[in-house]
Design a protein around this motif. Structure first.
Motif, PDB file in Angstrom:
ATOM      1  N   LYS A 189       0.832  -1.219   0.000  1.00 59.11           N
ATOM      2  CA  LYS A 189       0.000   0.000   0.000  1.00 59.11           C
ATOM      3  C   LYS A 189       0.865   1.267   0.000  1.00 59.11           C
ATOM      4  O   LYS A 189       0.359   2.357  -0.235  1.00 59.11           O
ATOM      5  CB  LYS A 189      -0.914   0.018   1.227  1.00 59.11           C
ATOM      6  CG  LYS A 189      -2.014  -1.041   1.187  1.00 59.11           C
ATOM      7  CD  LYS A 189      -2.893  -0.924   2.425  1.00 59.11           C
ATOM      8  CE  LYS A 189      -4.049  -1.897   2.367  1.00 59.11           C
ATOM      9  NZ  LYS A 189      -4.842  -1.859   3.624  1.00 59.11           N
ATOM     10  N   THR A 235       1.596   8.292  -2.826  1.00 65.00           N
ATOM     11  CA  THR A 235       0.888   7.031  -2.608  1.00 65.00           C
ATOM     12  C   THR A 235       1.452   6.342  -1.371  1.00 65.00           C
ATOM     13  O   THR A 235       2.593   5.881  -1.375  1.00 65.00           O
ATOM     14  CB  THR A 235       1.055   6.109  -3.843  1.00 65.00           C
ATOM     15  OG1 THR A 235       0.549   6.806  -4.987  1.00 65.00           O
ATOM     16  CG2 THR A 235       0.280   4.816  -3.648  1.00 65.00           C
ATOM     17  N   ASP A 237       0.031   4.471   2.727  1.00 61.99           N
ATOM     18  CA  ASP A 237      -1.001   4.243   3.742  1.00 61.99           C
ATOM     19  C   ASP A 237      -0.418   4.359   5.147  1.00 61.99           C
ATOM     20  O   ASP A 237      -1.142   4.488   6.119  1.00 61.99           O
ATOM     21  CB  ASP A 237      -1.604   2.844   3.539  1.00 61.99           C
ATOM     22  CG  ASP A 237      -2.828   2.610   4.410  1.00 61.99           C
ATOM     23  OD1 ASP A 237      -3.762   3.443   4.348  1.00 61.99           O
ATOM     24  OD2 ASP A 237      -2.854   1.607   5.163  1.00 61.99           O
ATOM     25  N   SER A 250      -1.815   2.938   9.561  1.00 60.46           N
ATOM     26  CA  SER A 250      -2.710   2.894   8.396  1.00 60.46           C
ATOM     27  C   SER A 250      -3.495   4.199   8.295  1.00 60.46           C
ATOM     28  O   SER A 250      -3.569   4.970   9.257  1.00 60.46           O
ATOM     29  CB  SER A 250      -3.664   1.696   8.492  1.00 60.46           C
ATOM     30  OG  SER A 250      -4.439   1.799   9.663  1.00 60.46           O
ATOM     31  N   ASN A 251      -4.082   4.402   7.124  1.00 60.78           N
ATOM     32  CA  ASN A 251      -4.851   5.635   6.838  1.00 60.78           C
ATOM     33  C   ASN A 251      -4.042   6.903   7.135  1.00 60.78           C
ATOM     34  O   ASN A 251      -4.592   7.909   7.589  1.00 60.78           O
ATOM     35  CB  ASN A 251      -6.162   5.647   7.648  1.00 60.78           C
ATOM     36  CG  ASN A 251      -7.049   4.470   7.283  1.00 60.78           C
ATOM     37  OD1 ASN A 251      -7.240   4.185   6.102  1.00 60.78           O
ATOM     38  ND2 ASN A 251      -7.555   3.758   8.273  1.00 60.78           N
TER      39      ASN A 251
END
Ligand code: ZN
Ligand code: ZN
Length: 268
Positions: A189, A235, A237, A250-251
């Motif tokens: 990710k 890009t 995460d 994350s996020n």
């Protein structure tokens, strides 16, 4: 000749017999000279008492931190890719066990550093791995305390280091303050390695932005907006900040967006 290390920021200075008169990094308002004045460590005096901690953080990523910590206490990150390894950020010294371990993994292709507070032992590290390039934004060259022909300045906003590894100069804290976008991180990710170009704060899922962290000098709203807009195009995460526990798992892109909005609102 001795390599002197500033005890407050960890920067190795140009070798000299006597300690340098001052540390320009610490005299800058983004760092500090404490009540006890400027102090120095002899690089070689650290060998018996210090070594580098080695922690596997996720597949393809190892954290390397000096222990016991000195100065700012950051840890470096070793990013592994099929095209080779990149050292992100740096620590004040390299010990032989760590060097041997990295050589077994194929050595380094490049050293990339977020900003001058983490230049520390970059020349020692480069020399130990055959003189790999130290990729620094040209904008921050004046803050190099140990000059070396191994430093390769780069211009512009982004630099492709290896396939899947890109350095982005976001500015803010320093004009050359940068992040590393690593496509292979967070199980594909993407992860962003930020040093303190973006500071991971104690509340889960939040970050901040400062001109000076120790002296608590904020950045203008327009700078924070500009950094957040640049980050929105990357890009990732996950965020890895400059210290062991500074992680947004994350996020993380949403965390940067909401944190920038909160910061700008607080300044208004
Ligand atoms: Zn210093
Ligand atoms: Zn800093």
């Amino acid at each position: 000749m001795t390599v002197w290390i500033c005890k407050t920021c960890g920067a190795q200075h140009k070798p000299s017999d006597a300690p340098p008169a001052h540390c320009a990094i610490c005299e800058d308002e983004r760092q500090y000279i404490g009540a006890n004045g400027q102090q120095w460590l002899d690089r070689d005096s650290l060998d018996p008492s210090h070594s580098n901690d080695w922690r596997e953080i996720e597949p393809g990523l190892v954290g390397i931190g000096l222990t016991p910590a000195i100065a700012i206490g950051q840890r470096a990150l070793l990013v592994q890719t099929p095209a080779g390894n990149v050292l992100w950020d740096c620590v004040p010294m390299l010990d032989e066990a760590t060097a041997a371990r990295i050589r077994q993994m194929g050595g380094l292709k490049a050293i990339c550093i977020s900003h001058p507070h983490f230049y520390t032992g970059m020349v020692e590290w480069s020399e130990a791995f055959g003189g790999v390039p130290i990729l620094l934004p040209e904008a921050d060259l004046e803050h190099v305390m140990r000059p070396s022909p191994l430093i390769e300045p780069w211009r512009g906003d982004s630099l492709d280091v290896l396939p899947g590894v890109t350095m982005h100069r976001l500015g803010g804290h320093f004009e050359g303050s940068s992040v590393l976008e690593w496509a292979g991180g967070a199980a594909g990710k993407g992860a962003m390695l930020v040093g303190d170009t973006i500071q991971v704060t104690p509340a889960a899922g939040w970050v901040s932005f400062m001109r000076s962290y120790p002296n608590m000098i904020p950045l203008p709203a327009r700078e924070v907006r500009r950094i957040a807009d640049r980050v929105a195009d990357l890009t990732f995460d996950r965020i890895y900040g400059g210290w062991w526990d500074k992680i947004i798992a994350s996020n993380a892109k949403a965390a940067v967006g909401r944190s920038a909005a909160r910061y700008i609102a607080a300044l208004a």
